[in-house]
Design an enzyme around this catalytic site. Structure first.
Site, PDB file in Angstrom:
ATOM      1  N   HIS A 132      47.415  38.044  25.770  1.00 56.51           N
ATOM      2  CA  HIS A 132      48.388  37.649  26.785  1.00 56.51           C
ATOM      3  C   HIS A 132      47.743  36.562  27.650  1.00 56.51           C
ATOM      4  O   HIS A 132      46.569  36.665  28.012  1.00 56.51           O
ATOM      5  CB  HIS A 132      48.767  38.854  27.647  1.00 56.51           C
ATOM      6  N   GLU A 134      47.886  35.758  30.783  1.00 58.89           N
ATOM      7  CA  GLU A 134      47.284  36.206  32.038  1.00 58.89           C
ATOM      8  C   GLU A 134      45.945  36.883  31.786  1.00 58.89           C
ATOM      9  O   GLU A 134      44.963  36.648  32.496  1.00 58.89           O
ATOM     10  CB  GLU A 134      48.199  37.186  32.779  1.00 58.89           C
ATOM     11  N   THR A 172      48.664  42.253  35.938  1.00 53.94           N
ATOM     12  CA  THR A 172      49.686  42.479  36.966  1.00 53.94           C
ATOM     13  C   THR A 172      51.004  43.001  36.422  1.00 53.94           C
ATOM     14  O   THR A 172      51.759  43.657  37.148  1.00 53.94           O
ATOM     15  CB  THR A 172      49.963  41.177  37.747  1.00 53.94           C
ATOM     16  N   CYS A 207      51.724  44.204  39.889  1.00 54.63           N
ATOM     17  CA  CYS A 207      52.651  43.568  40.813  1.00 54.63           C
ATOM     18  C   CYS A 207      53.868  44.465  41.006  1.00 54.63           C
ATOM     19  O   CYS A 207      54.585  44.771  40.051  1.00 54.63           O
ATOM     20  CB  CYS A 207      53.092  42.202  40.280  1.00 54.63           C
ATOM     21  N   SER A 279      62.031  37.037  33.031  1.00 55.66           N
ATOM     22  CA  SER A 279      62.017  35.680  32.490  1.00 55.66           C
ATOM     23  C   SER A 279      63.429  35.140  32.258  1.00 55.66           C
ATOM     24  O   SER A 279      63.595  34.071  31.672  1.00 55.66           O
ATOM     25  CB  SER A 279      61.237  35.653  31.173  1.00 55.66           C
TER      26      SER A 279
END
Length: 295
Positions: A132, A134, A172, A207, A279
């Protein structure tokens, strides 16, 4: 179709603030310069990417970046590892950095705690999805030395050296449930080995704007007779949230756009909800809602 059909767009659906900011920055740059490179797909929704490409956005990969110079490149919300910045400096590339502020803070914490853990003979563990973007950025803060754990299985735990202090962080956008299970599994292993509980320093860095979508979507889905869930097929967040939606309301339907709508889905329904992934752009959900209203 009944004329009394009410269609509501989920107020908590759509871009998280990190993605919304990255799209805003891209639009501003495109309006000013007419074109812009973006390292990786800006958002996991092909319709939104196509919209931005028509404005002049050009998606590139890391190999492309190595062959560019004297140009401008957008860093998306996921962030990038330090070597990306070093390469840009070397190739005289101006980086337009739209890294999400939550991710940026996490990168700093991981970089600092990794150095502290090394000095103290410990190790830094990251709970996230391999590959990924991130996670690639987070791993880069440790020069790839952090231990990456994708699940809480016994085999995954074998990657951790339980004789050394453990500092745990997480991607996150990971599942809060999965993170909680991993922390518990590590604690149980520490206890079974008769090591002190203080061996683990766990940091919940999920998050809440993203993780909170699940409970809100669940409530939204239950409040409607049927739900149209809008997302790109390749969005992992979309698949995760649609599963929650469908469990809360069996009459939930996955669509990529208004052309996927089937009028038979909403027979006898009086209220229809339209929701989407982190998204999914609002304009696309509005098109789906309008298509349903016109049935």
């Amino acid at each position: 179709m009944s004329k009394s059909l009410s269609v509501e767009i989920d107020p908590s659906a759509g871009f998280c603030f990190g993605v919304a900011n990255a799209v805003r920055v891209a639009e501003e740059q495109l309006a000013a310069y007419g074109s812009l490179y973006c390292l990786g797909s800006l958002v996991h929704n092909q319709r939104e990417v196509q919209r931005l490409e028509k404005l002049g956005l050009k998606i590139i990969n890391r190999n492309d970046l190595e062959h560019l110079s004297d140009t401008r490149v957008l860093i998306r919300a996921h962030g990038e590892p330090p070597e990306t910045y070093a390469l840009a400096l070397q190739n005289r590339i101006e980086l337009i950095d739209a890294t999400c502020r939550v991710v940026l803070r996490l990168q700093t914490r991981i970089r600092e705690d990794h150095e502290a853990a090394r000095s103290a003979g410990g190790q830094l563990v990251i709970y996230g999805k391999k590959g990924h973007p991130e996670v690639d950025g987070l791993m880069g803060q440790t020069r790839g030395e952090a231990v990456l754990i994708e699940e809480h299985s016994a085999s995954s735990l074998e990657k951790i050296d339980f004789s050394r202090p453990i500092t745990l962080y997480c991607q996150t956008t990971q599942s809060l449930e999965g993170y909680t299970k991993l922390v518990e599994a590590i604690k149980q292993r520490i206890e079974a080995l008769h090591f002190p509980a203080g061996m683990l320093q766990a940091h919940d860095t999920i998050c809440r704007q993203v993780s909170g979508r699940g409970p809100r979507l669940q409530k939204f889905a239950r409040n409607h007779d049927a739900v149209a869930f809008v997302s790109g097929r390749d969005s992992s967040n979309g698949k995760f949230l649609f599963d929650i939606c469908q469990k809360a309301n069996a009459r939930s339907y996955f669509v990529e756009g208004p052309e996927d709508i089937d009028s038979g889905w909403f027979l006898s329904a009086e209220t229809v909800g339209v929701s989407g992934a982190t998204s999914t752009p609002l304009w696309l959900m509005e098109l789906v809602a309008e298509k349903i209203r016109l049935l």
